[in-house]
Design an enzyme around this catalytic site. Structure first.
Site, PDB file in Angstrom:
ATOM      1  N   HIS A 186      -8.393  -2.396  -5.675  1.00 35.50           N
ATOM      2  CA  HIS A 186      -8.141  -1.543  -4.503  1.00 35.50           C
ATOM      3  C   HIS A 186      -7.455  -2.248  -3.353  1.00 35.50           C
ATOM      4  CE1 HIS A 186     -10.499   2.009  -5.760  1.00 35.50           C
ATOM      5  NE2 HIS A 186     -11.217   1.106  -6.414  1.00 35.50           N
ATOM      6  N   LYS A 232      -9.073   6.165  10.436  1.00 35.49           N
ATOM      7  CA  LYS A 232      -9.273   5.235   9.326  1.00 35.49           C
ATOM      8  C   LYS A 232      -9.971   4.012   9.885  1.00 35.49           C
ATOM      9  CE  LYS A 232      -4.689   5.334   8.862  1.00 35.49           C
ATOM     10  NZ  LYS A 232      -4.496   5.603   7.442  1.00 35.49           N
ATOM     11  N   ARG A 233     -10.400   3.088   9.028  1.00 36.89           N
ATOM     12  CA  ARG A 233     -11.006   1.861   9.529  1.00 36.89           C
ATOM     13  C   ARG A 233     -10.043   1.137  10.465  1.00 36.89           C
ATOM     14  NH1 ARG A 233     -16.171   0.313   7.358  1.00 36.89           N
ATOM     15  NH2 ARG A 233     -15.845  -1.645   8.454  1.00 36.89           N
ATOM     16  N   LYS A 276      -3.484  -1.926   9.331  1.00 37.57           N
ATOM     17  CA  LYS A 276      -3.269  -0.480   9.474  1.00 37.57           C
ATOM     18  C   LYS A 276      -2.510  -0.164  10.770  1.00 37.57           C
ATOM     19  CE  LYS A 276      -7.431   0.650   6.758  1.00 37.57           C
ATOM     20  NZ  LYS A 276      -7.018   1.508   5.628  1.00 37.57           N
ATOM     21  N   THR A 315      -5.817   7.475   1.227  1.00 35.46           N
ATOM     22  CA  THR A 315      -6.222   8.791   0.730  1.00 35.46           C
ATOM     23  C   THR A 315      -6.321   9.766   1.903  1.00 35.46           C
ATOM     24  OG1 THR A 315      -8.481   7.927   0.757  1.00 35.46           O
ATOM     25  CG2 THR A 315      -7.411   8.114  -1.386  1.00 35.46           C
ATOM     26  N   LYS A 352      -5.191  13.819   2.444  1.00 33.31           N
ATOM     27  CA  LYS A 352      -6.002  14.879   3.052  1.00 33.31           C
ATOM     28  C   LYS A 352      -5.243  15.549   4.188  1.00 33.31           C
ATOM     29  CE  LYS A 352      -9.909  12.026   1.887  1.00 33.31           C
ATOM     30  NZ  LYS A 352     -10.760  10.895   2.351  1.00 33.31           N
TER      31      LYS A 352
HETATM   32  C1  475 Z   1      -7.666   0.698   0.170  1.00 36.85           C
HETATM   33  N1  475 Z   1     -12.957  -1.836   0.421  1.00 36.85           N
HETATM   34  C2  475 Z   1      -6.975   2.034   0.295  1.00 36.85           C
HETATM   35  C3  475 Z   1      -8.727   2.979  -1.217  1.00 36.85           C
HETATM   36  O1  475 Z   1      -8.382   3.179  -3.557  1.00 36.85           O
HETATM   37  C4  475 Z   1      -7.233   2.867  -0.959  1.00 36.85           C
HETATM   38  C5  475 Z   1     -13.427  -4.183  -0.119  1.00 36.85           C
HETATM   39  C6  475 Z   1     -14.369  -5.199  -0.124  1.00 36.85           C
HETATM   40  C7  475 Z   1     -15.624  -4.943   0.327  1.00 36.85           C
HETATM   41  C8  475 Z   1     -15.932  -3.690   0.788  1.00 36.85           C
HETATM   42  N2  475 Z   1     -15.015  -2.708   0.792  1.00 36.85           N
HETATM   43  C9  475 Z   1     -13.802  -2.925   0.351  1.00 36.85           C
HETATM   44  C10 475 Z   1     -11.690  -1.752   0.017  1.00 36.85           C
HETATM   45  O2  475 Z   1     -11.090  -2.673  -0.476  1.00 36.85           O
HETATM   46  C11 475 Z   1     -11.066  -0.448   0.186  1.00 36.85           C
HETATM   47  O3  475 Z   1     -11.666   0.490   0.696  1.00 36.85           O
HETATM   48  N3  475 Z   1      -9.828  -0.328  -0.244  1.00 36.85           N
HETATM   49  C12 475 Z   1      -9.126   0.941  -0.120  1.00 36.85           C
HETATM   50  O4  475 Z   1      -9.288   1.676  -1.310  1.00 36.85           O
HETATM   51  C13 475 Z   1      -9.050   3.716  -2.483  1.00 36.85           C
HETATM   52  O5  475 Z   1      -6.728   4.155  -0.794  1.00 36.85           O
HETATM   53  O6  475 Z   1      -5.604   1.833   0.460  1.00 36.85           O
HETATM   54  O7  475 Z   1      -7.529  -0.029   1.381  1.00 36.85           O
END
Ligand code: 475
Length: 832
Positions: free
Chosen positions: A367, A558-559, A564, A666, A670
């Site tokens: 991700h 978003k976060r 970002k 995502t 939305k």
């Molecule tokens: C991306 N979270 C988005 C979304 O695929 C993408 C990592 C380590 C520890 C805790 N949380 C994380 C992420 O890496 C994360 O939320 N990634 C997101 O995943 C779904 O749409 O671009 O930043």
């Protein structure tokens, strides 16, 4: 009547208004223990939730039973996060009894909104990754796919964010405080999970070398099940979350005084495992408790999966034909070593056989490419916490590197990159490499992200295993993100094209031709306006700020993260503010800048950006010289529930990350589905959104991922030069750095200014600024032409069908999992 058939009782299943009303009263009195006069809104929420749950249970059991009888292949989605939000509206809507419930409450003199608002938001996730897991659960259930979610039942979800003097302050999120009516505790579903101890070598019955893990601490994982209601209510799947329990050794032990207190402490400590969600989005903290959480839920889930499999099978050879395990990022990647341990140590399989089964069972989704998010656990920590797993990881690595060495012929740099162990500095286990090696498929979450995976972090692995990496562009569930969150637009759509779009979002393309229909455009605007009024009221409640409903609602939710680029948006806000002040006689298009998002508690820069937004808001919103032409709001405590109010009301969707850094996004989907026009970079899924909605219906700006890559490769750029050549950027930055927004502490924003100048501007905020402002101007000009704006907004909604998570999940089902829909038999006689 036979008690076994009690649950088939008409009363408990009736879906009409009278039946619902009767069952509300019964639940209120006999389970909540209140009468209607004394009941609070929370009591009513619990009452309604329990009554609705009754309507789910039979179908849930039918579903589970059908999977069992057909011995269907199941998919197990292992995720440390499930950001599900509220469930009442979701359950009612998917069961198709929203109106009936509203009427039943009406007859009791209650408002549906009040009852719905009493439900806490289940925030068992940080952001995109956790919400994606929740959308996938909805899509699997809605399409009859045998899918299980496995995760942790955190007692404290993601912290509650408040602003105190403009600064983020975190408060514990006690979502379980008043009980959770949706979950079923399963005190009998209990698995031991071990930590620490040591490994003993011995000879097995045929004289082979074997290992056992001894002297370990033990914790129990106890299951809590939440039904996942698919659209139409035919399939009800299960989300199984694990809670840590101390072992019973404690309860039955006999202690002297000192040992007794120690033992109680020990019990509390071991139950801390499922206490709290780590609040870091896309960063890795390396804390031992986090590693233990990862192993805890992964081990319990695998034990549960094997138990279920062994009900039908005696050999493990068929495991890959009956179970697909999807790793949501590397957080459950230790599961690869755990399955090897279970198969080899506990079930006496030969290594090579176990490895083949393991690889055929697991698949891994990446991700993020951010280096700080790639998990790498210190070897010494894994050795101590999971000694047997460390041995297994070494063994996997040795076998792999030996095989590769033959081909790599002396290319040691390549071998050290492929190694599961990072030998530079403190030795660490690269969880991404382990996940890659232990999976038959590895995927990224947008076309661009998947390409970048092949070119960067997994470049060597991709050369080694060219068929393993595949793309699965993310999606969102149209049930929650259009039907439920946006009733005004949903109802309008349904009047024109019917309701097929709810379960097959590709049908929404039938709206394309309506973009040229002046009456439809008028109605589309009316729906948007209704949502904007709702948001304006919410903003007033939350911040005390009055905003103009007819201004552009320019939304970035978003976060908070530097990549970002909320800062880019803030700089544009300040530049616009200056322009408006300089030209008070121009008739400006009024703009409301709406921000929301949490910062990780230890991410100081992100928290400083929050303070800056609040400080800018204070100055801008109280400056009479810009009239009502510009307002800035930062809404507190962004979560799924807030998103459901904000997103349907947006005109403009900010998706402005540095190209190459947002894996997919995502929220972008939305917002576009709800008729917002995107202003964005060619990053993540924005690239594919542009292809679908058409380049004329989106505002694209900024450097591409290739350009960013080239710029960085050639030593970056000099932000000072860029700033000097752009007067409006220079002025905005000067205002920040001289304390125009922080008269009480003029140096407050020094770190931000520093990062954007001498710090080298890693996220290329200054580099993209001019182009971003041009795109913003284009958006403002277009907004003057309401007919043209609406036409484009409609084309966005109409062209977003492909971004349904139903499509995504089907691609996984066909290309990764090989699972197929099962149609539960609901004709049975109740319990069997
Ligand atoms: C991306 N979270 C988005 C979304 O695929 C993408 C990592 C380590 C520890 C805790 N949380 C994380 C992420 O890496 C994360 O939320 N990634 C997101 O995943 C779904 O749409 O671009 O930043």
């Amino acid at each position: 009547m036979d008690a076994r058939y009690k649950s088939r009782d008409i009363e408990r299943r009736s879906l009409d208004v009278d039946g619902l009303k009767r069952s509300f009263l019964e639940w209120l009195v006999y389970s909540v223990g209140k009468d209607a006069r004394a009941a609070t809104r929370r009591d009513w929420f619990h009452t309604v939730a329990l009554a609705v749950r009754d309507r789910v249970v039979d179908r849930w059991m039918d579903t589970t039973r059908s999977y069992y009888h057909e011995d269907a292949k199941r998919v197990y989605y292992l995720s440390l996060e499930f950001l599900i939000g509220r469930l009442l509206t979701n359950s009612l809507s998917n069961l198709g009894i929203m109106d009936e419930c509203r009427q039943a409450l009406d007859r009791l003199g209650l408002s549906m909104e009040d009852v719905v608002d009493a439900e806490p938001d289940a925030a068992l996730g940080n952001g995109g990754l956790g919400r994606l897991a929740a959308c996938f659960l909805d899509s699997m259930a809605s399409q009859g796919l045998p899918g299980y979610g496995y995760g942790i039942r955190y007692e404290f979800g993601l912290f509650e964010q408040r602003f105190e003097n403009g600064w983020q302050v975190e408060y514990p999120e006690q979502w379980l405080q008043f009980g959770n009516p949706w979950e079923f505790a399963r005190p009998e579903v209990l698995y031991p999970v071990q930590f620490y101890g040591r490994v003993e070598e011995f000879r097995d019955s045929v004289g082979e070398r074997a290992y056992r893990w001894v002297d370990a601490d033990r914790v129990l994982a106890m299951a809590y099940d939440t039904p996942v209601v698919g659209y139409g209510g035919d399939t009800i799947n299960t989300l199984r979350l694990w809670s840590a329990r101390a072992t019973r050794d404690f309860n039955f032990g006999h202690f002297n005084d000192g040992a007794y207190m120690k033992a109680v402490e020990q019990k509390i400590l071991s139950e801390n495992l499922s206490r709290v969600l780590y609040p870091n989005d896309a960063t890795e903290t390396g804390k031992e408790l986090r590693l233990k959480q990862e192993y805890f839920f992964t081990s319990a889930s695998l034990q549960d999966i094997l138990r279920r499999y062994l009900q039908h099978h005696t050999s493990f050879d068929n495991l890959p034909n009956k179970a697909a395990i999807q790793l949501n990022d590397t957080h459950p990647a230790i599961g690869i070593a755990e399955l090897m341990r279970l198969l080899v140590d506990q079930h006496a399989l030969r290594w090579d056989n176990a490895w083949e089964i393991t690889r055929a069972t697991f698949a891994y989704t990446n991700h993020t490419l951010l280096p700080e998010a790639l998990e790498a656990w210190p070897v010494r920590m894994i050795e101590r916490v999971l000694p047997r797993h460390m041995q297994i990881i070494y063994e996997i690595n040795a076998k792999f590197l030996n095989r590769t060495k033959a081909k790599a012929a002396g290319d040691n740099a390549r071998l050290s990159r492929l190694s599961l162990i990072d030998e530079r500095g403190e030795r660490r286990v690269r969880m991404g490499n382990l996940a890659f090696l232990g999976s038959h498929k590895v995927n990224g979450v947008s076309a661009l992200h998947t390409d970048l995976m092949k070119q960067t972090v997994f470049n060597d692995f991709h050369e080694e295993f060219p068929d393993r990496i595949n793309n699965k562009t993310n999606g969102i569930t149209p049930r929650r993100w259009l039907k439920q969150a946006n009733p005004a637009l949903s109802e309008l759509i349904t009047t024109r094209i019917g309701q097929g779009w709810i379960s097959d979002l590709s049908q929404i393309s039938a709206l394309r031709e309506k973009a040229d229909d002046v009456v439809f455009r008028e109605e589309f605007r009316r729906a948007k306006r209704k949502n904007k009024k709702r948001l304006a009221a919410y903003i007033a409640r939350q911040t005390g700020e009055e905003v103009l409903v007819d201004s552009i609602f320019d939304v970035q939710v978003k976060r908070m993260h530097e990549y970002k680029r909320q800062l880019l948006n803030v700089l544009h806000t300040i530049a616009l503010y200056n322009e408006m002040r300089d030209n008070p006689t121009v008739s400006w298009v009024p703009v409301t800048k709406i921000f929301a998002g949490k910062a990780a508690p230890s991410y100081h820069m992100a928290k400083l950006i929050i303070k800056l937004i609040n400080d800018v808001a204070k100055v801008v919103n109280h400056d009479p010289s810009v009239h009502d032409n510009l307002k800035v709001v930062l809404l507190p405590n962004y979560n799924v529930t807030a998103a459901e109010i904000i997103i349907p009301a947006a005109d403009l969707s900010e998706q402005i990350s540095t190209a190459g850094m947002e894996a997919s996004g995502t929220g972008n989907m939305k917002l576009a589905l709800n008729g917002a026009l995107t202003i964005g970079t060619l990053d993540g899924a924005n690239v594919e959104i542009r292809e679908h909605v058409g380049p004329d219906n989106i505002f694209i700006f900024g450097m591409t991922a290739d350009e960013v890559n080239d710029l960085r490769a050639t030593g970056g750029f000099n932000p000072r030069e860029v700033i000097a050549s752009n007067p409006s950027l220079k002025r905005a930055l000067d205002m920040i750095s001289t304390g125009a927004f922080s008269p009480d502490d003029r140096n407050r924003y020094h770190p931000i200014v520093q990062a954007l100048t001498d710090g080298g501007d890693h996220f290329l905020v200054t580099a993209d600024f001019a182009d971003y402002c041009q795109a913003q101007d284009a958006a403002m000009q277009l907004y003057r032409d309401q007919e043209e704006w609406t036409r484009k907004a409609i084309l966005n909604t109409a062209n977003m069908g492909w971004f349904s998570s139903d499509r995504t999940v089907n691609e996984y089902a066909e290309e990764v999992w090989d699972v197929h829909p099962v149609h539960p038999n609901h004709e049975g006689e109740g319990y069997r």
